[in-house]
Design a protein around this motif. Structure first.
Motif, PDB file in Angstrom:
ATOM      1  N   ALA A 135      -1.270   8.852   5.701  1.00 38.55           N
ATOM      2  CA  ALA A 135      -0.766   9.230   4.387  1.00 38.55           C
ATOM      3  C   ALA A 135      -0.514  10.715   4.169  1.00 38.55           C
ATOM      4  O   ALA A 135      -0.127  11.101   3.071  1.00 38.55           O
ATOM      5  CB  ALA A 135      -1.754   8.734   3.331  1.00 38.55           C
ATOM      6  N   ALA A 136      -0.699  11.539   5.161  1.00 40.62           N
ATOM      7  CA  ALA A 136      -0.581  12.991   4.960  1.00 40.62           C
ATOM      8  C   ALA A 136       0.767  13.403   4.373  1.00 40.62           C
ATOM      9  O   ALA A 136       0.842  14.337   3.588  1.00 40.62           O
ATOM     10  CB  ALA A 136      -0.839  13.728   6.266  1.00 40.62           C
ATOM     11  N   HIS A 137       1.824  12.722   4.726  1.00 36.75           N
ATOM     12  CA  HIS A 137       3.149  13.126   4.275  1.00 36.75           C
ATOM     13  C   HIS A 137       3.745  12.184   3.233  1.00 36.75           C
ATOM     14  O   HIS A 137       4.908  12.353   2.851  1.00 36.75           O
ATOM     15  CB  HIS A 137       4.092  13.252   5.479  1.00 36.75           C
ATOM     16  N   ASP A 138       2.973  11.226   2.781  1.00 37.10           N
ATOM     17  CA  ASP A 138       3.464  10.298   1.761  1.00 37.10           C
ATOM     18  C   ASP A 138       3.458  10.972   0.390  1.00 37.10           C
ATOM     19  O   ASP A 138       2.502  11.653   0.030  1.00 37.10           O
ATOM     20  CB  ASP A 138       2.587   9.040   1.690  1.00 37.10           C
ATOM     21  N   GLN A 139       4.517  10.765  -0.366  1.00 37.79           N
ATOM     22  CA  GLN A 139       4.603  11.294  -1.722  1.00 37.79           C
ATOM     23  C   GLN A 139       3.948  10.342  -2.735  1.00 37.79           C
ATOM     24  O   GLN A 139       3.555  10.754  -3.811  1.00 37.79           O
ATOM     25  CB  GLN A 139       6.070  11.526  -2.105  1.00 37.79           C
ATOM     26  N   VAL A 198       1.893   3.750  -0.299  1.00 36.52           N
ATOM     27  CA  VAL A 198       2.780   2.839   0.412  1.00 36.52           C
ATOM     28  C   VAL A 198       2.043   1.498   0.547  1.00 36.52           C
ATOM     29  O   VAL A 198       1.002   1.439   1.208  1.00 36.52           O
ATOM     30  CB  VAL A 198       3.155   3.406   1.799  1.00 36.52           C
ATOM     31  N   PRO A 199       2.564   0.440  -0.073  1.00 36.10           N
ATOM     32  CA  PRO A 199       1.866  -0.849  -0.070  1.00 36.10           C
ATOM     33  C   PRO A 199       1.504  -1.370   1.325  1.00 36.10           C
ATOM     34  O   PRO A 199       0.450  -1.981   1.506  1.00 36.10           O
ATOM     35  CB  PRO A 199       2.839  -1.791  -0.767  1.00 36.10           C
ATOM     36  N   GLU A 200       2.350  -1.101   2.318  1.00 36.69           N
ATOM     37  CA  GLU A 200       2.083  -1.587   3.671  1.00 36.69           C
ATOM     38  C   GLU A 200       0.849  -0.936   4.296  1.00 36.69           C
ATOM     39  O   GLU A 200       0.284  -1.465   5.241  1.00 36.69           O
ATOM     40  CB  GLU A 200       3.298  -1.333   4.585  1.00 36.69           C
ATOM     41  N   LYS A 201       0.442   0.175   3.765  1.00 36.53           N
ATOM     42  CA  LYS A 201      -0.715   0.895   4.302  1.00 36.53           C
ATOM     43  C   LYS A 201      -2.012   0.561   3.567  1.00 36.53           C
ATOM     44  O   LYS A 201      -3.076   1.022   3.950  1.00 36.53           O
ATOM     45  CB  LYS A 201      -0.454   2.406   4.249  1.00 36.53           C
TER      46      LYS A 201
END
Length: 148
Positions: free
Chosen positions: A25-29, A32-35
């Motif tokens: 998740a470091a670069h997710d804004q 993300v449901p898949e994670k």
């Protein structure tokens, strides 16, 4: 199944979980449901921090009903050095690969590159990558210029 681990092993597990979460998740804004399935497992193990004597490293947030690393965790974890090393190595490898591919496309053409066997493509890319590796080892980014 029950897993028995020592306090020392749990501390190492916290680092591994932090590393996994960072990779996810470091670069997710946004979330993300898949994670989510991975985040759920991380949260499950973080929930044992107080029981294992590490409430100074992982704290519960009652409002979000989630567990987070504390500032103390971030300041004292040795895993940050591993992340920094990984980021540095990845940066140079990605840069070298992208520049070599750019040059190969300019020299051979995109269609020709895509039609080549992996072996032939590597014969073209490898010397280009070696040139960029040598350049960056000697000069880092000093000689890299953007020409408009």
């Amino acid at each position: 199944m029950k897993i028995n681990i020592t306090k020392k092993e749990y501390r190492l597990l916290l680092d591994i979980l932090y590393l996994g979460e960072w990779m996810l998740a470091a670069h997710d804004q946004e979330e993300v449901p898949e994670k989510e399935k991975y985040q759920d497992v991380i949260q499950k193990f973080y929930s044992y921090a107080k029981e294992m004597g590490y409430e100074n490293l992982i704290e519960a947030d009652k409002e979000s009903n989630k567990y987070y690393e504390t500032k103390e965790f971030e300041d004292t974890s040795e895993i940050n050095e591993a992340i920094e090393h990984y980021n540095n190595a990845t940066f140079w490898e990605e840069l070298v690969s992208a520049l070599a591919m750019r040059d190969a496309k300019e020299n051979e053409g995109m269609d020709a590159i895509m039609k080549m066997s992996p072996e032939k493509r590597m014969k073209i890319l490898h010397p280009l990558e070696e040139q960029y590796h040598a350049e960056f080892m000697n000069n880092e980014l000093t000689n890299l210029k953007i020409i408009k």
